[in-house]
Design an enzyme around this catalytic site. Structure first.
Site, mmCIF file in Angstrom:
data_model
loop_
_atom_site.group_PDB
_atom_site.id
_atom_site.type_symbol
_atom_site.label_atom_id
_atom_site.label_comp_id
_atom_site.label_asym_id
_atom_site.label_seq_id
_atom_site.Cartn_x
_atom_site.Cartn_y
_atom_site.Cartn_z
ATOM 1 N N HIS A 57 -2.297 5.079 6.679
ATOM 2 C CA HIS A 57 -2.155 5.715 5.704
ATOM 3 C C HIS A 57 -2.578 4.820 4.567
ATOM 4 O O HIS A 57 -2.889 3.682 4.709
ATOM 5 C CB HIS A 57 -0.448 6.095 5.428
ATOM 6 C CG HIS A 57 0.278 5.028 5.546
ATOM 7 N ND1 HIS A 57 0.620 3.977 6.689
ATOM 8 C CD2 HIS A 57 1.411 4.482 4.583
ATOM 9 C CE1 HIS A 57 1.441 3.146 6.374
ATOM 10 N NE2 HIS A 57 1.819 3.203 5.098
ATOM 11 N N HIS A 59 -1.282 2.496 2.123
ATOM 12 C CA HIS A 59 -0.174 1.718 1.749
ATOM 13 C C HIS A 59 0.394 1.387 0.503
ATOM 14 O O HIS A 59 -0.485 1.462 -0.280
ATOM 15 C CB HIS A 59 -0.466 0.481 2.424
ATOM 16 C CG HIS A 59 -0.981 0.618 4.043
ATOM 17 N ND1 HIS A 59 -0.153 0.814 5.059
ATOM 18 C CD2 HIS A 59 -2.361 0.610 4.300
ATOM 19 C CE1 HIS A 59 -1.097 0.634 6.008
ATOM 20 N NE2 HIS A 59 -2.424 0.697 5.740
ATOM 21 N N ASP A 61 2.475 -1.242 -0.040
ATOM 22 C CA ASP A 61 3.166 -2.629 0.074
ATOM 23 C C ASP A 61 2.166 -3.874 0.330
ATOM 24 O O ASP A 61 2.728 -5.002 0.416
ATOM 25 C CB ASP A 61 4.136 -2.644 1.252
ATOM 26 C CG ASP A 61 3.730 -2.322 2.642
ATOM 27 O OD1 ASP A 61 2.738 -1.744 2.649
ATOM 28 O OD2 ASP A 61 4.159 -2.870 3.523
ATOM 29 N N HIS A 62 1.070 -3.530 0.723
ATOM 30 C CA HIS A 62 -0.260 -4.415 0.665
ATOM 31 C C HIS A 62 -1.527 -3.582 0.735
ATOM 32 O O HIS A 62 -1.488 -2.520 0.628
ATOM 33 C CB HIS A 62 -0.083 -4.980 2.197
ATOM 34 C CG HIS A 62 -0.339 -4.115 3.378
ATOM 35 N ND1 HIS A 62 0.263 -3.313 3.876
ATOM 36 C CD2 HIS A 62 -1.687 -3.879 4.162
ATOM 37 C CE1 HIS A 62 -0.131 -2.428 4.825
ATOM 38 N NE2 HIS A 62 -1.347 -3.025 4.867
ATOM 39 N N HIS A 114 6.393 10.310 5.535
ATOM 40 C CA HIS A 114 6.343 8.897 4.899
ATOM 41 C C HIS A 114 5.586 9.401 3.585
ATOM 42 O O HIS A 114 6.005 8.978 2.642
ATOM 43 C CB HIS A 114 6.068 7.848 5.614
ATOM 44 C CG HIS A 114 5.943 6.385 4.898
ATOM 45 N ND1 HIS A 114 7.024 6.010 4.017
ATOM 46 C CD2 HIS A 114 5.075 5.558 4.800
ATOM 47 C CE1 HIS A 114 6.389 4.930 3.592
ATOM 48 N NE2 HIS A 114 5.309 4.644 4.164
ATOM 49 N N ASP A 131 3.991 3.681 9.242
ATOM 50 C CA ASP A 131 5.253 3.631 8.947
ATOM 51 C C ASP A 131 5.974 4.976 9.066
ATOM 52 O O ASP A 131 7.269 5.116 8.448
ATOM 53 C CB ASP A 131 5.188 3.800 7.276
ATOM 54 C CG ASP A 131 4.835 1.965 6.863
ATOM 55 O OD1 ASP A 131 4.299 1.234 7.903
ATOM 56 O OD2 ASP A 131 4.662 1.860 5.777
ATOM 57 N N HIS A 172 5.224 -2.179 10.538
ATOM 58 C CA HIS A 172 5.782 -3.311 10.259
ATOM 59 C C HIS A 172 7.214 -3.580 10.910
ATOM 60 O O HIS A 172 7.688 -2.526 11.857
ATOM 61 C CB HIS A 172 6.590 -2.989 8.789
ATOM 62 C CG HIS A 172 5.579 -2.616 7.734
ATOM 63 N ND1 HIS A 172 4.850 -3.733 7.181
ATOM 64 C CD2 HIS A 172 5.004 -1.393 7.132
ATOM 65 C CE1 HIS A 172 4.110 -3.077 5.933
ATOM 66 N NE2 HIS A 172 4.203 -1.731 6.251
#
Lengths: 230, 230
Positions: A57, A59, A61-62, A114, A131, A172
């Site tokens: 997807h 992302h 967060d990074h 998500h 996720d 994760h």
């Protein structure tokens, strides 16, 4: 099949390397920009040719290493879900599409909820869930067109419908766990297991009051450019 | 066989869970004290009975969870190499000894050099090497009766003699890699690969000027008590 799980400690992100031992064709799922040198060295050490860098997807967060990998390894095609409309990608993938790496088939399962770009990938009895489904958890649903009801349906219909022995490799884990199985998550996942009704799940998810990811303002636009500067 | 790799982010330590799917007997290799609750929950979720908590050596960088696991799961036997003379252990293991977990055989290979208690464990085509052989590296040899020449011999004779396809699961990795193979290490390990002569290896190891591990003063005496207060 060559299979390696890789970890980015800073963001607790898992990256996966899948390769055909005979043809030496490889795919990498969810590479992290800060780990590109490590990943290139590993590919070289194993004598592999990177055919696909695949995102589960966009992302928050990074920042993906996909663009940097393509710069170094020019045969690499970047794969992102079609809903992203990311024009830096080479393949905009849809539900049911299959990528081939030598004799290995990597099948896309569209699992929104998500985010609206979330795609899980199936390789034999392994599921790479990004996720969507985490170990004892799931992705949050409060940004990037997230939707708790849709996430519930994605997990129940596309993932929990797989055999219990199916191995699940998430995007994760924050507790040092590396994998789970569909059977374990159906039994033990506190958010979704034990046949939790949809309404209860939606109420639980909608009631979470989470801080925004620290890097969301950098990560989402960065990932829409495949991790390369605009 | 049930197999799980587990990670302690704080010390970059890998813990391994091995279990017989039929008998539900399990062994854990190198548990970390701070992760005991996680490990107990995982054993419970999987319906496993912990038969052995096994140390690859007396660690200098973290405190074992073995003693705490035995307190919670009273059938657990603690296994440490005989050279440790750790009187808290239930099994003082020697080279060639075999532990059985259901139908799974866990064979001890005495591989001193990083410390004089270092033991690798072989399960089918998997080697759990502790700090003897790391991914692209090896354990240091400057304390706990470490000896570079002995480490070289241990790796060459006990580990590099295994088939190239043997999967190697180390006690740590600091770069997010999770496993390697004997073939890769023989080819690519910068300290030992490519048939590096023993004299060169010993000179390299003896020339390393490393700071002492931060937790050595707590860890070594703590581990001689199996992670329990004296």
């Amino acid at each position: 099949m060559i299979f390696r799980q890789l970890f980015d400690k800073d963001t607790s992100t898992y990256t996966y390397l899948i390769a055909d031992e005979k043809t030496k064709e490889a795919a990498i799922i969810d590479p992290v920009r800060e780990q590109v040198d490590r990943d290139v060295k590993l590919l070289e050490d194993l004598g592999l040719n990177l055919k696909y860098a695949i995102e589960t997807h966009i992302h928050a967060d990074h920042v993906t290493g996909g663009g940097s990998l393509r710069q170094v390894l020019s045969d690499t095609k970047l794969v992102v879900n079609a809903a992203s409309e990311a024009d830096c990608a080479d393949v905009l993938i849809n539900d049911g599409d299959v990528l081939k790496v030598g004799d290995i088939e990597i099948k896309a399962l569209y699992t929104p909820g998500h985010t609206n770009t979330c795609t899980s990938y199936q390789v034999d009895d392994m599921l790479f869930t990004g996720d969507t489904l985490l170990i004892g958890g799931c992705g949050r649903t409060d940004f990037q067109a997230g939707d708790a009801g849709q996430l519930y349906d994605s997990i129940q219909e596309k993932l929990f419908s797989q055999p219990d022995s199916t191995r699940v490799y998430p995007g994760h884990d924050y507790n040092g766990l590396t994998m789970t199985t569909i059977g374990e998550e159906k039994a033990n996942n506190p958010r979704l297991g034990n046949s939790k009704p949809k309404d209860d799940f939606v109420a639980l998810m909608d009631g979470l009051k989470l801080d925004m990811p620290k890097r969301i303002k950098e990560s989402v636009p960065g990932n829409m450019k495949c991790g390369l500067a605009a």
